[in-house]
Design an enzyme around this catalytic site. Structure first.
Site, PDB file in Angstrom:
ATOM      1  N   LYS A   1       0.820  -1.224   0.000  1.00 17.80           N
ATOM      2  CA  LYS A   1       0.000   0.000   0.000  1.00 17.80           C
ATOM      3  C   LYS A   1       0.851   1.271   0.000  1.00 17.80           C
ATOM      4  O   LYS A   1       0.349   2.367  -0.229  1.00 17.80           O
ATOM      5  CB  LYS A   1      -0.882  -0.033   1.266  1.00 17.80           C
ATOM      6  CG  LYS A   1      -1.909   1.050   1.384  1.00 17.80           C
ATOM      7  CD  LYS A   1      -2.680   0.876   2.701  1.00 17.80           C
ATOM      8  CE  LYS A   1      -3.599   2.051   2.966  1.00 17.80           C
ATOM      9  NZ  LYS A   1      -4.286   1.917   4.270  1.00 17.80           N
TER      10      LYS A   1
ATOM     11  N   THR B   1       5.337 -12.323  14.799  1.00 16.08           N
ATOM     12  CA  THR B   1       6.294 -11.802  15.785  1.00 16.08           C
ATOM     13  C   THR B   1       6.287 -12.626  17.071  1.00 16.08           C
ATOM     14  O   THR B   1       5.269 -13.260  17.399  1.00 16.08           O
ATOM     15  CB  THR B   1       5.912 -10.334  16.121  1.00 16.08           C
ATOM     16  OG1 THR B   1       6.622  -9.914  17.269  1.00 16.08           O
ATOM     17  CG2 THR B   1       4.425 -10.188  16.430  1.00 16.08           C
ATOM     18  N   ASP B   2       7.377 -12.562  17.821  1.00  8.80           N
ATOM     19  CA  ASP B   2       7.409 -13.225  19.135  1.00  8.80           C
ATOM     20  C   ASP B   2       6.565 -12.468  20.159  1.00  8.80           C
ATOM     21  O   ASP B   2       6.271 -12.989  21.236  1.00  8.80           O
ATOM     22  CB  ASP B   2       8.855 -13.354  19.648  1.00  8.80           C
ATOM     23  CG  ASP B   2       9.573 -12.019  19.844  1.00  8.80           C
ATOM     24  OD1 ASP B   2       9.021 -10.970  19.426  1.00  8.80           O
ATOM     25  OD2 ASP B   2      10.680 -12.024  20.406  1.00  8.80           O
ATOM     26  N   GLU B   3       6.150 -11.230  19.824  1.00 10.81           N
ATOM     27  CA  GLU B   3       5.414 -10.416  20.798  1.00 10.81           C
ATOM     28  C   GLU B   3       4.037 -11.006  21.118  1.00 10.81           C
ATOM     29  O   GLU B   3       3.440 -10.655  22.129  1.00 10.81           O
ATOM     30  CB  GLU B   3       5.316  -8.963  20.313  1.00 10.81           C
ATOM     31  CG  GLU B   3       6.705  -8.381  20.096  1.00 10.81           C
ATOM     32  CD  GLU B   3       6.761  -6.899  19.798  1.00 10.81           C
ATOM     33  OE1 GLU B   3       5.863  -6.162  20.215  1.00 10.81           O
ATOM     34  OE2 GLU B   3       7.738  -6.479  19.150  1.00 10.81           O
TER      35      GLU B   3
ATOM     36  N   TYR C   1      -0.581  -3.698  19.147  1.00 11.11           N
ATOM     37  CA  TYR C   1       0.137  -4.321  18.020  1.00 11.11           C
ATOM     38  C   TYR C   1       0.163  -5.831  18.173  1.00 11.11           C
ATOM     39  O   TYR C   1      -0.238  -6.571  17.267  1.00 11.11           O
ATOM     40  CB  TYR C   1       1.572  -3.773  17.936  1.00 11.11           C
ATOM     41  CG  TYR C   1       2.493  -4.613  17.063  1.00 11.11           C
ATOM     42  CD1 TYR C   1       2.302  -4.707  15.690  1.00 11.11           C
ATOM     43  CD2 TYR C   1       3.563  -5.340  17.616  1.00 11.11           C
ATOM     44  CE1 TYR C   1       3.137  -5.488  14.891  1.00 11.11           C
ATOM     45  CE2 TYR C   1       4.399  -6.117  16.830  1.00 11.11           C
ATOM     46  CZ  TYR C   1       4.186  -6.188  15.460  1.00 11.11           C
ATOM     47  OH  TYR C   1       5.008  -6.976  14.682  1.00 11.11           O
TER      48      TYR C   1
ATOM     49  N   SER D   1      -3.145  -7.522  17.725  1.00  8.80           N
ATOM     50  CA  SER D   1      -3.590  -7.631  16.326  1.00  8.80           C
ATOM     51  C   SER D   1      -2.822  -8.736  15.606  1.00  8.80           C
ATOM     52  O   SER D   1      -3.384  -9.488  14.806  1.00  8.80           O
ATOM     53  CB  SER D   1      -3.455  -6.291  15.596  1.00  8.80           C
ATOM     54  OG  SER D   1      -2.095  -5.950  15.420  1.00  8.80           O
TER      55      SER D   1
HETATM   56  P1  NAD Z   1       7.350  -2.212   8.119  1.00  5.82           P
HETATM   57  O1  NAD Z   1       6.429  -1.369   8.918  1.00  5.82           O
HETATM   58  O2  NAD Z   1       8.733  -1.750   7.843  1.00  5.82           O
HETATM   59  O3  NAD Z   1       6.682  -2.519   6.696  1.00  5.82           O
HETATM   60  C1  NAD Z   1       5.340  -2.848   6.547  1.00  5.82           C
HETATM   61  C2  NAD Z   1       4.998  -2.781   5.067  1.00  5.82           C
HETATM   62  O4  NAD Z   1       3.610  -3.142   4.914  1.00  5.82           O
HETATM   63  C3  NAD Z   1       5.163  -1.382   4.468  1.00  5.82           C
HETATM   64  O5  NAD Z   1       5.817  -1.479   3.215  1.00  5.82           O
HETATM   65  C4  NAD Z   1       3.733  -0.894   4.304  1.00  5.82           C
HETATM   66  O6  NAD Z   1       3.564   0.022   3.217  1.00  5.82           O
HETATM   67  C5  NAD Z   1       2.985  -2.206   4.052  1.00  5.82           C
HETATM   68  N1  NAD Z   1       1.553  -2.114   4.420  1.00  5.82           N
HETATM   69  C6  NAD Z   1       1.029  -1.625   5.581  1.00  5.82           C
HETATM   70  N2  NAD Z   1      -0.310  -1.692   5.532  1.00  5.82           N
HETATM   71  C7  NAD Z   1      -0.640  -2.264   4.341  1.00  5.82           C
HETATM   72  C8  NAD Z   1      -1.865  -2.620   3.727  1.00  5.82           C
HETATM   73  N3  NAD Z   1      -3.044  -2.377   4.323  1.00  5.82           N
HETATM   74  N4  NAD Z   1      -1.851  -3.205   2.505  1.00  5.82           N
HETATM   75  C9  NAD Z   1      -0.656  -3.436   1.872  1.00  5.82           C
HETATM   76  N5  NAD Z   1       0.533  -3.118   2.405  1.00  5.82           N
HETATM   77  C10 NAD Z   1       0.548  -2.530   3.628  1.00  5.82           C
HETATM   78  O7  NAD Z   1       7.353  -3.627   8.849  1.00  5.82           O
HETATM   79  P2  NAD Z   1       8.534  -4.698   9.005  1.00  5.82           P
HETATM   80  O8  NAD Z   1       9.328  -4.359  10.184  1.00  5.82           O
HETATM   81  O9  NAD Z   1       9.190  -4.885   7.685  1.00  5.82           O
HETATM   82  O10 NAD Z   1       7.668  -5.997   9.376  1.00  5.82           O
HETATM   83  C11 NAD Z   1       7.167  -6.860   8.368  1.00  5.82           C
HETATM   84  C12 NAD Z   1       6.399  -7.983   9.020  1.00  5.82           C
HETATM   85  O11 NAD Z   1       7.236  -8.704   9.905  1.00  5.82           O
HETATM   86  C13 NAD Z   1       5.208  -7.513   9.859  1.00  5.82           C
HETATM   87  O12 NAD Z   1       4.141  -8.416   9.652  1.00  5.82           O
HETATM   88  C14 NAD Z   1       5.713  -7.573  11.289  1.00  5.82           C
HETATM   89  O13 NAD Z   1       4.649  -7.807  12.179  1.00  5.82           O
HETATM   90  C15 NAD Z   1       6.651  -8.754  11.200  1.00  5.82           C
HETATM   91  N6  NAD Z   1       7.770  -8.742  12.165  1.00  5.82           N
HETATM   92  C16 NAD Z   1       8.567  -7.642  12.287  1.00  5.82           C
HETATM   93  C17 NAD Z   1       9.645  -7.668  13.171  1.00  5.82           C
HETATM   94  C18 NAD Z   1      10.583  -6.490  13.311  1.00  5.82           C
HETATM   95  O14 NAD Z   1      11.464  -6.518  14.192  1.00  5.82           O
HETATM   96  N7  NAD Z   1      10.496  -5.465  12.496  1.00  5.82           N
HETATM   97  C19 NAD Z   1       9.893  -8.821  13.935  1.00  5.82           C
HETATM   98  C20 NAD Z   1       9.048  -9.924  13.782  1.00  5.82           C
HETATM   99  C21 NAD Z   1       7.999  -9.875  12.880  1.00  5.82           C
HETATM  100  P1  TYD Z   2      11.054  -1.043  19.241  1.00 15.21           P
HETATM  101  O1  TYD Z   2      12.205  -0.890  18.311  1.00 15.21           O
HETATM  102  O2  TYD Z   2       9.901  -0.103  19.127  1.00 15.21           O
HETATM  103  O3  TYD Z   2      10.569  -2.569  19.126  1.00 15.21           O
HETATM  104  P2  TYD Z   2       9.504  -3.401  20.016  1.00 15.21           P
HETATM  105  O4  TYD Z   2       8.742  -2.473  20.878  1.00 15.21           O
HETATM  106  O5  TYD Z   2       8.639  -4.023  18.969  1.00 15.21           O
HETATM  107  O6  TYD Z   2      10.328  -4.384  20.776  1.00 15.21           O
HETATM  108  O7  TYD Z   2      11.583  -0.946  20.727  1.00 15.21           O
HETATM  109  C1  TYD Z   2      12.608  -1.804  21.203  1.00 15.21           C
HETATM  110  C2  TYD Z   2      12.840  -1.490  22.666  1.00 15.21           C
HETATM  111  O8  TYD Z   2      13.380  -0.165  22.785  1.00 15.21           O
HETATM  112  C3  TYD Z   2      11.551  -1.486  23.477  1.00 15.21           C
HETATM  113  O9  TYD Z   2      11.830  -2.027  24.765  1.00 15.21           O
HETATM  114  C4  TYD Z   2      11.193  -0.004  23.616  1.00 15.21           C
HETATM  115  C5  TYD Z   2      12.563   0.671  23.597  1.00 15.21           C
HETATM  116  N1  TYD Z   2      12.602   2.036  22.992  1.00 15.21           N
HETATM  117  C6  TYD Z   2      13.188   3.101  23.702  1.00 15.21           C
HETATM  118  O10 TYD Z   2      13.666   2.930  24.846  1.00 15.21           O
HETATM  119  N2  TYD Z   2      13.231   4.315  23.101  1.00 15.21           N
HETATM  120  C7  TYD Z   2      12.721   4.550  21.856  1.00 15.21           C
HETATM  121  O11 TYD Z   2      12.754   5.725  21.385  1.00 15.21           O
HETATM  122  C8  TYD Z   2      12.140   3.452  21.149  1.00 15.21           C
HETATM  123  C9  TYD Z   2      11.562   3.652  19.772  1.00 15.21           C
HETATM  124  C10 TYD Z   2      12.117   2.212  21.751  1.00 15.21           C
END
Ligand code: NAD
Ligand code: TYD
Length: 351
Positions: free
Chosen positions: A38, A132-134, A157, A160
């Site tokens: 998107k 995610t592990d969350e 988050y 969901s």
């Molecule tokens: P991100 O926020 O960087 O990217 C999300 C992407 O999804 C973006 O390109 C956005 O444009 C697209 N998007 C959002 N809403 C949309 C919609 N309605 N339709 C189509 N596209 C849409 O996220 P990320 O960090 O790359 O995470 C990707 C996936 O991995 C997610 O499902 C997240 O829950 C999961 N995940 C992330 C982490 C992490 O540490 N970042 C860890 C474990 C799992």
């Molecule tokens: P984040 O990168 O948002 O990942 P998640 O909440 O999904 O684990 O945050 C990682 C950790 O860092 C989390 O314990 C919250 C903390 N955090 C800060 O202390 N300061 C910040 O500005 C942000 C964005 C996160």
């Protein structure tokens, strides 16, 4: 060309998605990779500039919540497989406004599942859901999340994502949709949007801005190099068992404050600052609401069954990450101008 698979990657313009799209395009020239995104604030086609003209790559802008958008991409490309990453992904934003998370992460996922189920009447298919592990909640000082840990999400988050995981399982058990699922710990690496801890701290250190550490910085996360995550997804997508979920993690736990100190020391070296200069920027701010204390993953199922393990240490990965951000200032500047400023003011001013 008669492609062996036509794989829909949702969210392919995001942080993890763009790394996965690049890996698939380069590793599987006999697959068509359809990036469906998107382009929300987190989606960025600049992440894929180097591969946008690859012959086996197509980008289609669309919303996973829209049945018309998803049906149209399934029909146009005769999609055989899905790797689903599209999501609203930032915990702090989910606390400010949960509804976008319900729409994309829950409704969007069910929409995709429904359309895949209707499209795939015969043949071999895989719907790989990236999670995610969350979803497992918050750990105390001991223990690790395994695939059998009961779900206990605590932020909008994670609630969901947990809900989307349950729908994915329900489509497997109820309709026999061939699903696979993976639950990964915190990722880091290049192209990471600077709202998350590591890229935000790198950006602020570079710009001599305060480093906002929530609470006392004692919360613990298990960090994994994004390239290792996408390799794990590739492995599970190809070799994992249908109907199974796999935990992915780095056995690499750090408190936030230890991590921020490490980044400060690394950046001092990279920016030729005197030792200790960046650490002066550390500022403790009001804690996140409902802040999960600790995440830690037991990835032994993936390691034993599919022979995956992380390829580099955290120290090596962080250095590569910092080098990437220092080299790609234009990418960062484009992202941090405009609406990012508004976001930053709202989240951090007077915190
Ligand atoms: P991100 O926020 O960087 O990217 C999300 C992407 O999804 C973006 O390109 C956005 O444009 C697209 N998007 C959002 N809403 C949309 C919609 N309605 N339709 C189509 N596209 C849409 O996220 P990320 O960090 O790359 O995470 C990707 C996936 O991995 C997610 O499902 C997240 O829950 C999961 N995940 C992330 C982490 C992490 O540490 N970042 C860890 C474990 C799992
Ligand atoms: P984040 O990168 O948002 O990942 P998640 O909440 O999904 O684990 O945050 C990682 C950790 O860092 C989390 O314990 C919250 C903390 N955090 C800060 O202390 N300061 C910040 O500005 C942000 C964005 C996160």
């Amino acid at each position: 060309m008669d492609y062996k698979k036509r794989v829909l990657v949702t969210g392919g313009a995001g942080f993890i998605g763009s790394h996965l799209v690049r890996l698939l395009i380069n590793s599987y020239p006999n697959y068509l990779i359809v990036n469906f995104d998107k382009l929300t604030y987190a989606g960025n086609l600049e992440n894929l500039k180097d591969i946008e003209s690859a012959p086996n790559y197509v980008f289609q802008k669309g919303d996973i919540v829209s049945a018309d958008d998803v049906k149209s991409v399934f029909d146009s490309y005769q999609i055989t497989d899905v790797i689903h990453l599209a999501a609203e992904s930032h915990v702090d934003r989910s606390i400010e406004g949960p509804m976008d998370f319900v729409m994309t992460n829950v409704v969007g996922t069910v929409n995709l599942l429904q359309i895949a189920k209707d499209a795939w009447k015969e043949g071999e298919h895989v719907f790989h859901h990236v999670s995610t592990d969350e979803v497992y909640g918050s750990l105390g000082e001991e223990g690790l999340f395994t695939e059998k840990t009961p779900y206990d999400p605590r932020s909008p988050y994670s609630a969901s994502k947990a809900s989307s995981d349950h729908f994915v399982s329900a489509f497997y058990h109820t309709y026999g949709l061939p699903i696979k699922m993976s639950n990964c710990s915190n990722n880091y690496g290049s192209h990471h949007f600077p709202e998350k801890l590591i890229p935000l701290m790198i950006h602020n250190i570079q710009n001599n801005k305060p480093l906002p550490v929530y609470g006392k910085g004692e919360n613990i996360r298990d960090w994994l190099w994004v390239e290792d995550h996408v390799k794990a997804i590739d492995t599970i997508f190809h070799k994992g068992r249908i109907g199974e979920s796999y935990n992915i993690g780095g056995l690499n736990e750090w408190t936030n404050i230890e991590l921020v100190h490490f980044l400060c020391r690394l950046m001092d070296k990279k920016l030729n600052r005197t030792a200790g200069e960046s650490e002066k920027l550390i500022t403790f701010v009001t804690d996140r609401k409902g802040h999960d204390l600790r995440y830690a993953i037991d990835a032994s199922k993936l390691e034993k069954e599919l022979n995956w393990k992380p390829s580099i240490t955290f120290e090596e990965g962080l250095e590569l990450t910092v080098d990437w951000y220092l080299k790609n200032t234009e990418w960062v500047e484009k992202i941090t101008s405009g609406s990012y400023q508004q976001y930053y003011t709202q989240m951090y001013d007077n915190r």
